[in-house]
Structures are given as C-alpha cells and as structure tokens.
Design a protein around this motif. Structure first.
Motif, short mmCIF file in Angstrom:
data_model
loop_
_atom_site.label_atom_id
_atom_site.label_comp_id
_atom_site.label_asym_id
_atom_site.label_seq_id
_atom_site.Cartn_x
_atom_site.Cartn_y
_atom_site.Cartn_z
N GLN A 216 0.83 -1.21 0.00
CA GLN A 216 0.00 0.00 0.00
C GLN A 216 0.87 1.26 0.00
O GLN A 216 0.60 2.22 -0.74
N ASP A 220 0.76 4.25 -2.80
CA ASP A 220 0.56 5.67 -2.44
C ASP A 220 1.73 6.53 -2.92
O ASP A 220 1.53 7.65 -3.41
N LYS A 223 1.51 7.32 -6.60
CA LYS A 223 0.55 8.43 -6.86
C LYS A 223 1.22 9.77 -6.58
O LYS A 223 1.13 10.70 -7.37
#
Ligand SMILES: [Fe+2]
Ligand SMILES: [Fe+2]
Length: 227
Positions: A216, A220, A223
């Motif tokens: 995760q 992130d 992004k």
C-alpha cells in the motif's frame, strides 16, 4: 557460558563497528528474532538457523572497509564465509551443522535457493521478513534512497515499537521527493518480490500484514510521485 551467548559475544562487537544502521547489530537482532518465530511455528530446532542468523552479515564489515579503501566490491555473503568459519571453530561446531551453517551464510543473499538445507531456507526467510513493514520501509529509504530523513538512533531505539516506527516512517516519506522517491519506489518493488520467494508458510503468515502495508505504501508513493 552457553554456545549461543559465546556466538553473540564474538559477533556483536563486529556488527557494532558498521556505520550503516541498516546492516548493523539491530538488523541481526531482528533477523534472529524472526528466525526464532519461524522455527517455533515450523516445529524445528532453532540452533543452527539462529547461529547462521548471527553470522550471516559479518561480511558487511569487510565490505564497508573495502569501500573506504576504494577497492572493488565483492558480494558480502562471500565475505561472510571466513568470519563465520572463525566463529564456528571458536564455539566448536563441526560436521553437518558446520556445513549447513556455512552454506546458509554463503547463499543467504541469493534471490532463490533450490537446495534442501533447512537452515539456509529459514535464514533467507528470517532475513527477508526484515524488509517489510515500516521498519523495512525506513531501511529501503536509507538503502535505496541513500538518505536518512530521521535520526537513525531514533529508528533503532524504537524498533520494537510498531506505532512509533510507523510514525518515523510517515515522517520520512513526507520528506522523500524527486529522484530519491523514485529510487525508493523501485527499491520497494524489489523488496515486495521477496514475499513469493519465502520458503516457509510460517514466514508468510508472520509477515502477511506487513507485506500488505508495504504494498500500500508503494502504491501511495507512486501516486505522489506521479509516475
Ligand atoms: Fe546479507
Ligand atoms: Fe541480513
């Protein structure tokens, strides 16, 4: 003094000489803790895997020294063989145990290991588990990004405190930008591949949540980095 304490007495001062916290004594403490958990869950003896855990990165000391002297690099696992043999002789380990520990140390940094040596498999698993979770991400920032955004003393002092480590990790990640961020994302991609390479079911069970956490974090970061 029992054999394990003697091993610790021999290796700890060597790891304490390392500059980089990622590979120094706290790493060995974490790896050996992982090894104990894996052997307990697998229902096998911890003796040889644990000794291999204490010895596996002894070659990092010579690796760092070679770098300082401007000499060409050699794989640290190979540099670990000679000091490991020294430790095994000092604590009078011979025969099959000797052979298994030396093989485990020699192959520990290979991506895969296809042999039957359980000590080698457990050492690889114990070492790889260290790359996941917030402590692993902090290690990746330093190892792949080349930077510590928080004081390494703080990272090491809080290594048993999951929440405090996650806070330090978040703090570091907010400061990580540009080319360094790209290197960390690439490095975490490399680390995430280790999950499928784990030999034991126990290692996978122990680390599953921290693996998901790391996955995760990487998503992130991608992004944020807009890549
Ligand atoms: Fe290593
Ligand atoms: Fe290691």
């Amino acid at each position: 003094m029992n054999r394990l304490n003697k091993v610790i007495e021999l290796v700890k001062p060597q790891y304490d000489r390392l500059d980089c916290w990622v590979h120094s004594w706290p790493h060995i403490e974490r790896v050996t803790k992982n090894i104990i958990r894996i052997t307990e869950l697998e229902g096998v003896s911890f003796d040889s895997p644990l000794i291999s855990g204490y010895c596996h990165d002894l070659g990092r000391i010579e690796e760092e020294a070679r770098k300082e002297r401007g000499e060409s690099p050699l794989p640290h696992a190979l540099l670990s063989i000679e000091p490991t043999i020294g430790v095994l002789q000092a604590v009078k380990i011979s025969g099959v145990d000797f052979d298994e520990i030396v093989e485990a140390v020699t192959v520990h940094s290979y991506k895969t290991y296809e042999g039957n040596n359980l000590t080698a498999k457990i050492l690889q698993d114990g070492d790889k588990l260290n790359g996941f979770g917030p402590y692993g991400v902090l290690g990746a920032i330093k190892y792949f990004g080349g930077i510590d955004y928080v004081d390494p003393k703080e990272i090491v002092a809080n290594k048993e405190d999951r929440n405090a480590t996650e806070e330090l990790c978040n703090k570091s990640l907010t400061l990580c930008k540009g080319e360094t961020l790209k290197k960390v994302i690439k490095g975490l991609g490399f680390v995430l591949e280790w999950y499928d390479m784990l030999h034991t079911k126990s290692a996978k069970n122990i680390i599953r949540e921290e693996y998901e956490y790391t996955k995760q974090i990487r998503k992130d970061l991608i992004k944020t980095a807009d890549i």
